[in-house]
Scaffold this active site. Structure first.
Site, short mmCIF file in Angstrom:
data_model
loop_
_atom_site.label_atom_id
_atom_site.label_comp_id
_atom_site.label_asym_id
_atom_site.label_seq_id
_atom_site.Cartn_x
_atom_site.Cartn_y
_atom_site.Cartn_z
N GLU A 52 10.14 13.03 -0.54
CA GLU A 52 10.74 12.16 0.14
C GLU A 52 10.02 10.75 -0.04
O GLU A 52 8.89 10.92 0.35
CB GLU A 52 11.06 12.34 1.60
CG GLU A 52 11.84 11.21 2.06
CD GLU A 52 12.35 11.26 3.53
OE1 GLU A 52 13.23 11.55 4.03
OE2 GLU A 52 11.03 11.24 4.45
N LYS A 84 3.64 17.58 5.19
CA LYS A 84 4.05 17.81 6.65
C LYS A 84 3.32 18.91 7.26
O LYS A 84 3.15 19.88 6.62
CB LYS A 84 5.62 17.98 6.64
CG LYS A 84 6.39 17.69 7.82
CD LYS A 84 7.80 17.98 7.76
CE LYS A 84 8.81 17.41 8.84
NZ LYS A 84 8.66 15.88 9.17
N PHE A 106 0.70 -1.02 0.13
CA PHE A 106 -0.15 0.06 -0.07
C PHE A 106 0.84 1.42 0.10
O PHE A 106 2.01 1.27 0.17
CB PHE A 106 -1.12 -0.08 1.09
CG PHE A 106 -0.47 -0.12 2.47
CD1 PHE A 106 -0.18 1.09 3.05
CD2 PHE A 106 -0.26 -1.16 3.26
CE1 PHE A 106 0.65 1.35 4.55
CE2 PHE A 106 0.25 -1.07 4.61
CZ PHE A 106 0.59 0.10 5.11
N LYS A 155 19.44 2.90 11.24
CA LYS A 155 19.63 3.94 12.09
C LYS A 155 19.84 3.71 13.57
O LYS A 155 19.51 2.48 13.95
CB LYS A 155 18.64 5.25 12.06
CG LYS A 155 18.68 5.84 10.76
CD LYS A 155 17.70 7.11 10.81
CE LYS A 155 18.27 8.18 11.16
NZ LYS A 155 17.50 9.50 10.85
P1 0O2 Z 1 7.96 12.77 10.34
O1 0O2 Z 1 7.19 13.16 11.49
O2 0O2 Z 1 7.66 11.61 10.09
O3 0O2 Z 1 7.77 13.84 9.38
P2 0O2 Z 1 19.18 13.64 8.42
O4 0O2 Z 1 19.58 15.38 8.81
O5 0O2 Z 1 19.43 13.22 7.01
O6 0O2 Z 1 19.88 12.82 9.35
P3 0O2 Z 1 16.22 13.96 8.34
O7 0O2 Z 1 16.47 15.11 7.39
O8 0O2 Z 1 15.40 14.19 9.13
O9 0O2 Z 1 17.83 13.81 8.95
O10 0O2 Z 1 16.38 12.78 7.19
P4 0O2 Z 1 15.97 11.33 7.72
O11 0O2 Z 1 16.88 10.87 8.81
O12 0O2 Z 1 16.17 10.46 6.41
O13 0O2 Z 1 14.57 11.21 8.30
C1 0O2 Z 1 13.38 11.68 7.50
C2 0O2 Z 1 12.11 10.95 8.13
O14 0O2 Z 1 12.47 9.58 7.99
C3 0O2 Z 1 11.80 11.28 9.30
O15 0O2 Z 1 11.07 12.61 9.23
C4 0O2 Z 1 10.56 10.31 9.47
O16 0O2 Z 1 9.68 10.11 8.82
C5 0O2 Z 1 11.81 9.28 9.16
N1 0O2 Z 1 12.77 8.59 10.32
C6 0O2 Z 1 13.90 8.92 10.27
N2 0O2 Z 1 14.62 8.33 11.44
C7 0O2 Z 1 13.54 7.62 12.12
C8 0O2 Z 1 13.42 6.89 13.37
O17 0O2 Z 1 14.48 6.66 13.98
N3 0O2 Z 1 12.24 6.41 13.67
C9 0O2 Z 1 11.02 6.73 12.92
N4 0O2 Z 1 10.08 6.33 13.47
N5 0O2 Z 1 11.13 7.48 11.88
C10 0O2 Z 1 12.34 7.89 11.37
P5 0O2 Z 1 10.81 13.51 10.63
O18 0O2 Z 1 10.58 14.73 10.06
O19 0O2 Z 1 11.50 13.14 11.61
O20 0O2 Z 1 9.25 12.93 11.09
#
Ligand code: 0O2
Length: 202
Positions: free
Chosen positions: A137, A45, A39, A110
């Site tokens: 993304e 956001k 799905f 991660k």
């Molecule tokens: P939301 O609420 O989902 O929008 P970076 O600077 O590259 O380290 P960045 O830009 O946040 O960090 O990129 P990254 O790490 O690729 O994460 C982007 C999104 O991936 C996050 O958006 C989450 O949706 C998801 N994500 C990344 N790490 C985790 C994690 O440890 N747990 C969970 N559940 N989701 C994760 P947001 O804005 O954090 O959150």
């Protein structure tokens, strides 16, 4: 400018990408082949989250659109780990978007235990003011990875990013268990797919 106006093209991109990815799913169904897509979900956001992320990354307000890559987000959820890479390959071969960056948190999770494949893409949309290239993304993950990430996300929200150490430890164990489940399912993938084909024929 009003947020609604700023976010309109992002919303358009989310809808268009969802339609296109759902199209892939449908085509596999029409050909009675296993669909690598279970799905698809998508979201723009929320403004509050945009502002919070910008603040935590020290991004000035006038740089948000350039610096935040996940204002438009689409999630593709698959049954099997292999399916993730099938989707990645398909996205690579598309001519309607440009891949800017890829993060493979599937083969290298991660620190939190999070697994998912992220593709940062640039997608052109037509607006009433002309064409605009919007960054989005695409997150690609299995059902098990999605289950874990959804729960961890809720806990992060509840504890405002400060999940207590004991729960963090459990979450890491749960992430390992989810990965183990994916590995086991991959091994019996052919069996599962055959069963699903029989089920669909009925
Ligand atoms: P939301 O609420 O989902 O929008 P970076 O600077 O590259 O380290 P960045 O830009 O946040 O960090 O990129 P990254 O790490 O690729 O994460 C982007 C999104 O991936 C996050 O958006 C989450 O949706 C998801 N994500 C990344 N790490 C985790 C994690 O440890 N747990 C969970 N559940 N989701 C994760 P947001 O804005 O954090 O959150």
């Amino acid at each position: 400018m009003k947020w609604d106006v700023i976010l309109a093209p992002y919303s358009q991109v989310v809808e268009e990408l969802k339609v296109k990815l759902k199209g892939i799913r449908k085509q596999f169904e029409y050909e009675s082949r296993h669909s690598p897509i279970e799905f698809i979900t998508g979201r723009v956001k929320p403004i509050q989250s945009i502002l919070e992320k910008a603040e935590s990354k020290r991004i000035p307000l006038d740089r948000i659109e350039e610096e935040l890559q996940d204002i438009a987000g689409v999630r593709v959820v698959c049954q099997f780990v292999d399916d993730i890479y099938t989707i990645v390959k398909m996205i690579h071969s598309r001519k309607d978007l440009t891949i800017l960056e890829e993060k493979d948190y599937v083969s290298r999770n991660k620190e939190s235990g999070y697994r998912s494949y992220h593709m940062i893409v640039e997608y052109p949309v037509e607006t009433i003011h002309g064409a605009k290239n919007v960054v989005a993304e695409i997150q690609i993950r299995t059902l098990a990875m999605n289950f874990w990430a959804t729960n961890e996300h809720s806990l992060n929200y509840k504890y405002k990013g400060q999940i207590p150490a004991d729960i963090k430890k459990r979450l890491k164990r749960a992430a390992e268990a989810a990965f183990k489940l994916d590995e086991e399912m991959s091994i019996i993938k052919n069996e599962v797919q055959e069963a699903q084909r029989i089920f669909h024929r009925k």
